[in-house]
Design a protein around this motif. Structure first.
Motif, PDB file in Angstrom:
ATOM      1  N   PRO A 179       0.834  -1.213   0.000  1.00  0.00           N
ATOM      2  CA  PRO A 179       0.000   0.000   0.000  1.00  0.00           C
ATOM      3  C   PRO A 179       0.864   1.256   0.000  1.00  0.00           C
ATOM      4  N   GLY A 180       0.473   2.221  -0.803  1.00  0.00           N
ATOM      5  CA  GLY A 180       1.195   3.477  -0.855  1.00  0.00           C
ATOM      6  C   GLY A 180       0.489   4.557  -0.061  1.00  0.00           C
ATOM      7  N   ALA A 181       0.942   5.790  -0.217  1.00  0.00           N
ATOM      8  CA  ALA A 181       0.324   6.912   0.482  1.00  0.00           C
ATOM      9  C   ALA A 181      -1.060   7.170  -0.094  1.00  0.00           C
ATOM     10  N   SER A 182      -1.954   7.638   0.741  1.00  0.00           N
ATOM     11  CA  SER A 182      -3.314   7.933   0.307  1.00  0.00           C
ATOM     12  C   SER A 182      -3.698   9.329   0.771  1.00  0.00           C
ATOM     13  N   GLY A 183      -4.651   9.910   0.099  1.00  0.00           N
ATOM     14  CA  GLY A 183      -5.078  11.257   0.437  1.00  0.00           C
ATOM     15  C   GLY A 183      -4.921  12.172  -0.762  1.00  0.00           C
ATOM     16  N   ILE A 184      -4.645  13.429  -0.508  1.00  0.00           N
ATOM     17  CA  ILE A 184      -4.453  14.408  -1.571  1.00  0.00           C
ATOM     18  C   ILE A 184      -3.058  14.991  -1.458  1.00  0.00           C
ATOM     19  N   ALA A 185      -2.615  15.650  -2.532  1.00  0.00           N
ATOM     20  CA  ALA A 185      -1.239  16.141  -2.574  1.00  0.00           C
ATOM     21  C   ALA A 185      -0.967  17.203  -1.521  1.00  0.00           C
ATOM     22  N   ALA A 186      -2.002  17.938  -1.106  1.00  0.00           N
ATOM     23  CA  ALA A 186      -1.796  18.978  -0.097  1.00  0.00           C
ATOM     24  C   ALA A 186      -1.404  18.391   1.254  1.00  0.00           C
ATOM     25  N   GLY A 187      -1.707  17.137   1.477  1.00  0.00           N
ATOM     26  CA  GLY A 187      -1.351  16.496   2.743  1.00  0.00           C
ATOM     27  C   GLY A 187      -1.788  15.052   2.756  1.00  0.00           C
ATOM     28  N   TYR A 188      -0.855  14.131   2.474  1.00  0.00           N
ATOM     29  CA  TYR A 188      -1.190  12.714   2.485  1.00  0.00           C
ATOM     30  C   TYR A 188      -1.385  12.231   3.919  1.00  0.00           C
ATOM     31  N   ALA A 189      -2.159  11.169   4.064  1.00  0.00           N
ATOM     32  CA  ALA A 189      -2.401  10.596   5.383  1.00  0.00           C
ATOM     33  C   ALA A 189      -1.094  10.090   5.971  1.00  0.00           C
ATOM     34  N   GLY A 190      -0.823  10.471   7.220  1.00  0.00           N
ATOM     35  CA  GLY A 190       0.387  10.025   7.889  1.00  0.00           C
ATOM     36  C   GLY A 190       1.552  10.966   7.759  1.00  0.00           C
ATOM     37  N   GLU A 191       1.447  12.009   6.935  1.00  0.00           N
ATOM     38  CA  GLU A 191       2.549  12.954   6.798  1.00  0.00           C
ATOM     39  C   GLU A 191       2.696  13.777   8.073  1.00  0.00           C
ATOM     40  N   GLY A 192       3.924  13.975   8.479  1.00  0.00           N
ATOM     41  CA  GLY A 192       4.191  14.772   9.665  1.00  0.00           C
ATOM     42  C   GLY A 192       4.040  14.014  10.965  1.00  0.00           C
ATOM     43  N   ALA A 195      -7.026   7.432   3.909  1.00  0.00           N
ATOM     44  CA  ALA A 195      -7.262   8.860   4.090  1.00  0.00           C
ATOM     45  C   ALA A 195      -8.654   9.085   4.645  1.00  0.00           C
ATOM     46  N   GLN A 196      -8.740   9.998   5.586  1.00  0.00           N
ATOM     47  CA  GLN A 196     -10.031  10.352   6.161  1.00  0.00           C
ATOM     48  C   GLN A 196     -10.569  11.562   5.410  1.00  0.00           C
TER      49      GLN A 196
END
Length: 474
Positions: free
Chosen positions: A450-463, A472-473
């Motif tokens: 599984p890779g990163a999910s979400g949108i480019a402005a802030g993927y789930a789990g970043e930071g 992604a929620q």
């Protein structure tokens, strides 16, 4: 030289408008109303007389502020909707037929400064607009011009100050060169103006305006003449060119670079100027007949970043209107020359005499300066003035057809590929890094994860420290 190989995304938002244009129009509107500055009634009559229904209004950046007001007033007179063109594909002085045809237009009204170059397809009305001009200050400053004849050129926005019927001036023997509608068959049109006779070496060119491109065009076209400029804003008379001899030497140097070039790029800087296909075909044939390689690029407005993407090209030939054809290429990786300069370099029957033709239409068949192309003779040795060496035989006169060109044989994996000697492929093979390699069958197979999910402005789990891929929620 610019470091980036592409135009920055912020360039559109950071681009500024020449404040002098805005200030001059505001000064004009303080004297005349909107209809007189933009000649709205004349535009309406032109649309009605030709029964046009899909007209586009082209404004340069400096006049876009008044575009809605002009369009609304004009729509109320003609009774149908009009479209506004901004951010033109090429120079502001050229009619953007490409953008107009995207709107299925049947006519274009061009406002502001113009090169008055003949168009290819659509009917065009040129509205120069009008800027304030102090005739008294001009004649007072130019009173001491000492020359057998004075040829008066002026910015089209000051045409109202020099009407055709008012030929009498207190300057003595003055020939007023009026802006005229484009006509490729009129031999008396020089630099977009009607000149009954061509200026001689003892004559003086007097230009009223502040357009640096047009000053450069005048200085090279009439290089034997003295050039003086009257600045309408400062109301002063000056000599804008410091050393014409040095300018001509720089152009001659570029011609010698063209003789040495092996791979030449044809930059198509316009698709709206009449006979642009003819000059592309002529340039392409001249390059191939001289044993060189030609590559065609459609780049719109050329800049350093765009041309830096093609390091294998030795030299570029720009196909554009006369005002945009002259490019100072100090910042560019490769020189940029005009079709006329290429013809001087490759055509045996055209010698460098100091004459300069910025309008590519002048060298096409049917024009006064046309000379049939004749490749340089192979019997005459040609020494490069740049390197001091004898130029290769492949750059001599015999036509270099594809089936006669030398080839290099290259083995790539299990295939054999033919690469034209001195072509772009040969240049690529000389580089130590040639791009990403696929290496099929050499990469270890791995399970998909599984890779990163979400949108480019802030993927789930970043930071999040230790945060891994998760849903992604949203």
């Amino acid at each position: 030289m610019a470091a980036a190989l592409s135009s920055p995304e912020e360039a559109v938002l950071a681009r500024t408008v020449d404040a002098s244009q805005v200030n001059e129009v505001e000064r004009a509107l303080a004297t005349w109303d909107l209809e007189r500055v933009f000649e709205i009634q004349r535009c309406a009559d032109w649309i009605r007389d030709r029964q046009l229904t899909r007209v586009t209004l082209q404004f340069p950046d400096g006049l876009l502020k008044w575009a809605p007001s002009v369009a609304n007033r004009l729509e109320s007179l003609v009774g149908h909707r009009l479209a506004i063109l901004g951010d033109t594909s090429f120079g502001d002085c050229c009619v953007d037929e490409v953008a107009a045809q995207h709107l299925n237009a049947d006519g274009v009204i061009h406002f502001g400064d113009t090169c008055l170059t003949p168009t290819q397809r659509l009917p065009v009305l040129f509205v120069f607009t009008r800027w304030p001009f102090n005739r008294g200050a001009f004649f007072l400053a130019a009173m001491n011009v000492d020359a057998p004849r004075v040829f008066l050129f002026f910015d089209v926005r000051y045409a109202h100050a020099f009407p055709p019927e008012d030929e009498a001036t207190p300057l003595g023997p003055v020939i007023t060169c009026q802006p005229v509608q484009p006509d490729i068959d009129n031999p008396h049109i020089l630099c977009g103006r009607r000149c009954p006779i061509r200026p001689g070496s003892n004559d003086t060119i007097l230009y009223c305006g502040r357009d640096l491109k047009y000053i450069q065009l005048l200085s090279l076209t009439f290089n034997p003449c003295q050039l003086l400029q009257f600045d309408p804003e400062a109301e002063t008379l000056q000599s804008p060119v410091s050393s014409m001899k040095r300018e001509l030497m720089q152009r001659f140097y570029l011609i010698e670079r063209a003789k040495d070039a092996q791979r030449i790029g044809i930059l198509v800087g316009t698709l709206g100027v009449s006979r642009y296909r003819d000059i592309i075909e002529r340039v392409n044939r001249a390059i191939q007949s001289s044993g060189k390689r030609s590559y065609t690029f459609l780049v719109g407005k050329p800049n350093v970043a765009k041309l830096a993407n093609f390091p294998e090209i030795d030299l570029f030939v720009l196909i554009a209107c006369p005002a945009n054809s002259i490019v100072h290429s100090k910042e560019y990786m490769q020189p940029v020359i005009t079709p006329f300069e290429l013809d001087v370099a490759l055509n045996q029957d055209r010698a460098w005499t100091g004459q300069f033709l910025a309008n590519f239409q002048d060298i096409l068949p049917g024009q006064t300066e046309h000379i049939d192309f004749q490749p340089n003779s192979e019997a005459d040795p040609d020494i490069s003035l740049i390197s001091g060496r004898l130029r290769p035989m492949s750059m001599a006169a015999s036509p270099a057809l594809e089936d006669q060109a030398s080839h290099a044989l290259m083995a790539q994996e299990t295939r054999l590929s033919n690469i034209n000697d001195q072509g772009g492929g040969s240049f690529l093979q000389s580089k130590s890094w040639q791009g990403l390699e696929q290496k099929l069958g050499q990469t270890e197979v791995a399970m998909a994860v599984p890779g990163a999910s979400g949108i480019a402005a802030g993927y789930a789990g970043e930071g999040v420290v230790g945060g891994g891929p998760q849903e992604a929620q949203l």
